[in-house]
Design an enzyme around this catalytic site. Structure first.
Site, PDB file in Angstrom:
ATOM      1  N   CYS A  72       1.875  -8.668   1.608  1.00 23.92           N
ATOM      2  CA  CYS A  72       2.391  -7.432   1.361  1.00 23.92           C
ATOM      3  C   CYS A  72       3.750  -7.195   1.914  1.00 23.92           C
ATOM      4  CB  CYS A  72       1.081  -5.874   2.316  1.00 23.92           C
ATOM      5  SG  CYS A  72       1.040  -5.956   3.310  1.00 23.92           S
ATOM      6  N   HIS A  82      -0.942  -2.281   5.255  1.00 25.85           N
ATOM      7  CA  HIS A  82      -0.643  -2.798   4.697  1.00 25.85           C
ATOM      8  C   HIS A  82       0.887  -2.000   4.215  1.00 25.85           C
ATOM      9  CE1 HIS A  82      -0.834  -3.871  -0.010  1.00 25.85           C
ATOM     10  NE2 HIS A  82      -1.079  -3.179  -0.285  1.00 25.85           N
TER      11      HIS A  82
END
Length: 327
Positions: A87, A163
């Site tokens: 990510c 994230h």
């Protein structure tokens, strides 16, 4: 998610991200840590090309407030995340591949053109199968035999999972690009002058979803390469100095002061870049053999036992002092 040869976890660090971007062939940009959303501090980082936001993942959540789905997104490079641990790199690519004012380099420019008509999931698969992107990403894996960085952190429900997402202006609108979302999230119209303010508001709204005790957030900005920027500004000041008439003493003094300040900033930036490179080298180095041999030699000299006893004694004394201070 697909394995695609396995992708390691990489540290959320501006030096890591800057070297990662350079490794992909991109020129003229770097990443800076953002310590505050204060407008005056953000002003010092301009020109800002995009923001990378790190937060604790709490599962799929409703998208941020948007203006609806009536806006076309064909002009946006958006890829679904189909690989574990990617990510951070994907958030960086979301900015790089959506800006026309960044020198991508041949390989990344070819990748952008090749995937232009792909669907988001196919773009994600293309990223996972890119030898360039994967190899540069995995070059930041730590050489630690006791840590499996290829393991998906989502496999343990007790682990905190973080994230990365990206914010940037695209064709007059601010977008949130999250590879785990279905598509780009349009956050409203903006200009190059006010998009940072609007992005800060969106980030604050996302942070407000968490309790006051949650402090695990990080924000980084993709900016122009500060070394190149300061060198250009020094060259501009030199040009102004050469054009001044002889009697413009006050203006000359002011420009010379500006030049000295720019030279100082340039020197500090070069030192920071050298420090980043050294830290990245240390991140990748495996110190286990050195530690093993150090302990082995100390053991052969019968020096290891006394050192362990001394360390235990110090730990006991420290614990006693801490207990006493709490009384």
């Amino acid at each position: 998610m697909a394995e695609a040869g396995n992708w390691c976890l990489i540290e959320s660090d501006p030096g890591v991200f800057t070297e990662l971007i350079s490794g992909m062939g991109v020129r003229g940009v770097q990443v800076e840590e953002v310590w505050s959303l204060d407008e005056s501090l953000m002003e010092q980082l301009k020109p800002v090309l995009g923001l990378i936001f790190l937060f604790k993942w709490q599962g799929a959540q409703p998208a941020s407030t948007t203006e609806g789905d009536q806006y076309p997104t064909d002009h946006i490079f958006f890829a679904n995340q189909v690989i574990n641990n990617a990510c951070a790199t994907q958030a960086i690519l979301s900015i790089l591949l959506n800006r026309d004012d960044i020198e991508l380099g041949k390989e990344l420019q070819d990748f952008k053109e090749f995937t232009a008509e792909f669907s988001p999931d196919m773009k994600g698969l293309a990223i996972s199968n890119s030898d360039l992107i994967r190899s540069v990403h995995n070059s930041f894996a730590r050489s630690d035999p006791f840590v499996n960085e290829m393991q998906d952190p989502r496999t343990s429900k007790d682990d905190d999972v973080y994230h990365f997402i990206a914010y940037l202006p695209i064709h007059g609108a601010l977008y949130e690009l999250d590879g785990l979302s279905e598509g780009p999230v349009r956050l409203g119209a903006c200009s190059e002058d006010n998009w940072l303010q609007k992005a800060n508001e969106a980030i604050m709204r996302r942070m407000d979803r968490y309790g006051v005790s949650e402090l695990h957030f990080s924000l980084m900005a993709l900016t122009r390469d500060r070394i190149e920027l300061y060198e250009e500004q020094i060259e501009e000041v030199d040009g102004l100095l050469l054009s001044l008439p002889e009697h413009a003493g006050e203006e000359r003094s002011r420009l010379n002061a500006d030049r000295r300040e720019l030279e100082q900033k340039l020197q500090l930036e070069r030192e920071k870049r050298e420090r980043w490179h050294r830290e990245n080298v240390l991140r990748k180095h495996n110190f286990v053999p050195m530690i093993y041999n150090l302990l082995r030699v100390l053991g052969e000299r019968n020096e290891l036992g006394p050192l362990i006893d001394r360390a235990r004694q110090k730990a006991t004394e420290r614990a006693a002092q801490q207990a006493k201070s709490k009384q």
